[in-house]
Design an enzyme around this catalytic site. Structure first.
Site, PDB file in Angstrom:
ATOM      1  N   ASP A 126      44.805  36.283  40.007  1.00 50.49           N
ATOM      2  CA  ASP A 126      43.629  37.086  40.341  1.00 50.49           C
ATOM      3  C   ASP A 126      44.075  38.395  40.980  1.00 50.49           C
ATOM      4  O   ASP A 126      45.014  38.419  41.764  1.00 50.49           O
ATOM      5  CB  ASP A 126      42.715  36.312  41.290  1.00 50.49           C
ATOM      6  N   TYR A 128      42.960  42.532  42.534  1.00 48.76           N
ATOM      7  CA  TYR A 128      42.166  43.176  43.595  1.00 48.76           C
ATOM      8  C   TYR A 128      42.132  44.651  43.207  1.00 48.76           C
ATOM      9  O   TYR A 128      42.784  45.467  43.819  1.00 48.76           O
ATOM     10  CB  TYR A 128      42.916  42.930  44.910  1.00 48.76           C
ATOM     11  N   HIS A 133      35.485  48.057  45.711  1.00 48.27           N
ATOM     12  CA  HIS A 133      35.546  46.736  46.358  1.00 48.27           C
ATOM     13  C   HIS A 133      36.631  46.708  47.438  1.00 48.27           C
ATOM     14  O   HIS A 133      36.390  46.275  48.569  1.00 48.27           O
ATOM     15  CB  HIS A 133      35.818  45.661  45.300  1.00 48.27           C
ATOM     16  N   ARG A 142      39.544  45.484  58.294  1.00 49.19           N
ATOM     17  CA  ARG A 142      40.576  46.205  59.040  1.00 49.19           C
ATOM     18  C   ARG A 142      40.115  47.545  59.609  1.00 49.19           C
ATOM     19  O   ARG A 142      40.881  48.240  60.257  1.00 49.19           O
ATOM     20  CB  ARG A 142      41.799  46.454  58.131  1.00 49.19           C
ATOM     21  N   GLU A 199      32.388  36.174  43.406  1.00 48.95           N
ATOM     22  CA  GLU A 199      33.019  37.438  43.044  1.00 48.95           C
ATOM     23  C   GLU A 199      32.764  37.680  41.563  1.00 48.95           C
ATOM     24  O   GLU A 199      33.113  36.848  40.721  1.00 48.95           O
ATOM     25  CB  GLU A 199      34.526  37.424  43.346  1.00 48.95           C
ATOM     26  N   GLU A 201      33.671  39.153  38.274  1.00 51.58           N
ATOM     27  CA  GLU A 201      34.909  39.648  37.675  1.00 51.58           C
ATOM     28  C   GLU A 201      34.866  39.466  36.158  1.00 51.58           C
ATOM     29  O   GLU A 201      34.028  38.746  35.619  1.00 51.58           O
ATOM     30  CB  GLU A 201      36.130  38.863  38.211  1.00 51.58           C
ATOM     31  N   ASP A 231      34.780  34.230  40.718  1.00 48.53           N
ATOM     32  CA  ASP A 231      35.844  33.744  41.593  1.00 48.53           C
ATOM     33  C   ASP A 231      35.211  33.338  42.935  1.00 48.53           C
ATOM     34  O   ASP A 231      35.185  34.108  43.881  1.00 48.53           O
ATOM     35  CB  ASP A 231      36.878  34.862  41.777  1.00 48.53           C
ATOM     36  N   ARG A 235      34.553  32.893  52.488  1.00 51.01           N
ATOM     37  CA  ARG A 235      34.964  34.054  53.290  1.00 51.01           C
ATOM     38  C   ARG A 235      35.451  33.687  54.680  1.00 51.01           C
ATOM     39  O   ARG A 235      36.325  34.371  55.234  1.00 51.01           O
ATOM     40  CB  ARG A 235      33.799  35.040  53.412  1.00 51.01           C
ATOM     41  N   GLN A 238      38.870  32.359  54.259  1.00 53.63           N
ATOM     42  CA  GLN A 238      39.725  33.488  53.871  1.00 53.63           C
ATOM     43  C   GLN A 238      40.124  34.340  55.079  1.00 53.63           C
ATOM     44  O   GLN A 238      41.288  34.728  55.228  1.00 53.63           O
ATOM     45  CB  GLN A 238      38.979  34.347  52.847  1.00 53.63           C
ATOM     46  N   TYR A 242      44.245  34.494  55.509  1.00 50.76           N
ATOM     47  CA  TYR A 242      44.799  35.388  54.486  1.00 50.76           C
ATOM     48  C   TYR A 242      46.047  36.177  54.886  1.00 50.76           C
ATOM     49  O   TYR A 242      46.765  36.672  54.019  1.00 50.76           O
ATOM     50  CB  TYR A 242      43.719  36.323  53.950  1.00 50.76           C
ATOM     51  N   LYS A 251      40.116  30.421  47.863  1.00 54.47           N
ATOM     52  CA  LYS A 251      39.863  30.771  46.469  1.00 54.47           C
ATOM     53  C   LYS A 251      40.156  29.598  45.540  1.00 54.47           C
ATOM     54  O   LYS A 251      40.154  29.768  44.324  1.00 54.47           O
ATOM     55  CB  LYS A 251      40.775  31.934  46.062  1.00 54.47           C
ATOM     56  N   THR A 255      36.786  28.395  40.020  1.00 50.67           N
ATOM     57  CA  THR A 255      36.631  29.694  39.361  1.00 50.67           C
ATOM     58  C   THR A 255      35.883  29.394  38.066  1.00 50.67           C
ATOM     59  O   THR A 255      36.351  28.594  37.265  1.00 50.67           O
ATOM     60  CB  THR A 255      38.006  30.310  39.028  1.00 50.67           C
ATOM     61  N   THR A 347      37.172  41.555  41.927  1.00 53.73           N
ATOM     62  CA  THR A 347      35.746  41.852  42.075  1.00 53.73           C
ATOM     63  C   THR A 347      35.445  43.275  41.627  1.00 53.73           C
ATOM     64  O   THR A 347      36.180  44.198  41.976  1.00 53.73           O
ATOM     65  CB  THR A 347      35.323  41.698  43.544  1.00 53.73           C
ATOM     66  N   GLU A 361      30.070  42.147  50.357  1.00 56.81           N
ATOM     67  CA  GLU A 361      29.828  43.591  50.355  1.00 56.81           C
ATOM     68  C   GLU A 361      28.335  43.917  50.350  1.00 56.81           C
ATOM     69  O   GLU A 361      27.900  44.838  51.018  1.00 56.81           O
ATOM     70  CB  GLU A 361      30.439  44.221  49.106  1.00 56.81           C
TER      71      GLU A 361
HETATM   72 MN    MN Z   1      38.805  37.480  43.107  1.00 55.87          MN
END
Ligand code: MN
Length: 421
Positions: A126, A128, A133, A142, A199, A201, A231, A235, A238, A242, A251, A255, A347, A361
């Site tokens: 997968d 990013y 996104h 962050r 997600e 995708e 996906d 959260r 995650q 992560y 994750k 899927t 995503t 989001e």
């Molecule tokens: Mn994904």
């Protein structure tokens, strides 16, 4: 390209996902209880496994290709065989085809057909790779200063996911348990996920194996087709797990892919370029031409027993990196690729608020709930919610689509270990 007309009348409707221009590959449970390969045409499925068994289709002099009931074997025959078969199927289903009457016996209604995994997923990676996104999520996790990681404009960032939990549309998805730790908690606890998310995708399927690095041009030729891909993402799990190696259990629950693989050949008329590069790419990632497709995408959310609300609309052309670039990068270390490798695009989010491909989001981390037509609101998914991804490239008077990619959220188990210690 204009609509190609079929003797299957429903395939000539401007609203169907499956005109003669498409001819996507799927697997379904046939009357004999076995998995069969099928091609979608209008509201019907052409039973390719039975066609082969009866000698009306032949791909290989010695062996059967469709007897197993998925498309893995067919993929392994390579691009020349894909093109030859697509030409045969197009001829068989075209308006005025001489065998039309005999072929009606091989049509099965899509309504009520149970769809199965259309290919064996060898491995799943997968990415990013939508800048909107990555910027949104980075800002939330962050801060705006560090939103895009320093490497993002140079590398199609990815992680090795799980092939074992890729499921076909229509499969229920159980809310997972995992390690959760709120910002003010001293220690994590093991509990059901509260911030369960989707997600939106696209998935690209590798049909040609490779050894060693491949160029972007070679990578593009290795791709067999595309699916819609959800996906599912936990959260809260995650956020705690992560760093430093990326998502893992958040994750791994499931899927979901669409039941139909749209052949790359059907998408060719809809090619568009990736956006302008903000940083010059290294040579091995440079694209020789347009490598994305103009595919309108949407996400519908239906609470249990309630009508659906479309919560996001976006387009595959919002990607910063194409699947061919992702695949080229994937092989740059010498990593071999296999028939049935699945690459999630990452995503896909547009620039506007209603074009974001995840609830994380859309609700800005759960702070700005989405209001559904029923008056209910959502920060994240609730038990009983059914999600449906849809996608279609729009031609002149027709569309090339993927069928619905759906899944319903089941409640977490009371005890995922069933009392075992
Ligand atoms: Mn994904």
């Amino acid at each position: 390209m204009p609509l190609l007309k079929s003797w299957v009348e429903s395939a000539n409707s401007p609203d169907t996902d499956f005109p003669l221009n498409n001819l996507p590959y799927g697997s379904f449970r046939a009357e004999d209880g076995e998995a069969h390969c099928g091609i979608a045409i209008g509201d019907m499925i052409l039973d390719v496994t039975t066609l082969e068994a009866d000698g009306l289709v032949q791909m290989d002099d010695e062996d059967t290709v469709f007897a197993f009931g998925d498309w893995t074997e067919f993929m392994s025959l390579g691009p020349a065989a894909w093109a030859a078969f697509r030409a045969t199927a197009t001829e068989m289903l075209a308006k005025g085809a001489p065998d039309a009457e005999a072929l009606t016996a091989y049509l099965v209604p899509q309504a009520g057909a149970r769809m199965l995994m259309p290919f064996m997923v060898a491995e799943y990676t997968d990415f990013y790779a939508s800048k909107n996104h990555a910027t949104n999520v980075g800002t939330m996790f962050r801060g705006a200063e560090n939103a895009l990681p320093q490497n993002w404009l140079s590398i199609p960032i990815g992680y090795n996911g799980r092939a074992s939990s890729v499921v076909v549309s229509g499969t229920d998805v159980r809310r997972p348990w995992g390690q959760l730790k709120g910002p003010n908690d001293d220690l994590p606890r093991f509990a059901p996920c509260v911030r369960f998310d989707l997600e939106l995708e696209m998935g690209a399927i590798v049909g040609v194996p490779s050894e060693g690095p491949v160029t972007v041009t070679e990578a593009d030729e290795m791709l067999f087709g595309y699916v819609l891909l959800n996906d599912w993402s936990a959260r809260d799990i995650q956020a705690w797990e992560y760093q430093p190696l990326g998502p893992f259990q958040s994750k791994a629950t499931a899927t979901t892919i669409s039941p139909w693989i749209v052949p790359k050949a059907a998408l060719e008329p809809f090619r568009v370029s990736t956006p302008e590069r903000e940083r010059v790419l290294l040579d091995y990632l440079k694209e020789p031409g347009p490598m994305l497709y103009d595919i309108a995408l949407e996400v519908g959310l239906a609470p249990e027993g309630k009508p659906e609300t479309v919560i996001a609309r976006t387009n595959y052309k919002e990607m910063y990196y194409s699947s061919a670039q992702q695949l080229a990068h994937h092989t740059s270390s010498g990593c071999p690729m296999s028939v049935g490798d699945l690459l999630g695009s990452g995503t896909i989010s547009g620039t506007t608020k209603d074009s974001r491909g995840a609830l994380l989001e859309l609700t800005w981390g759960g702070k700005e709930p989405v209001t559904l037509d029923s008056g209910e609101t959502r920060n994240f998914l609730e038990d009983g919610d059914t999600l449906t991804l849809r996608g279609a490239a729009k031609g002149d008077g027709y569309r090339v689509g993927f069928g619905d990619c759906t899944g319903t959220v089941l409640p977490a188990l009371d005890d995922p270990y069933g009392g075992r210690k």
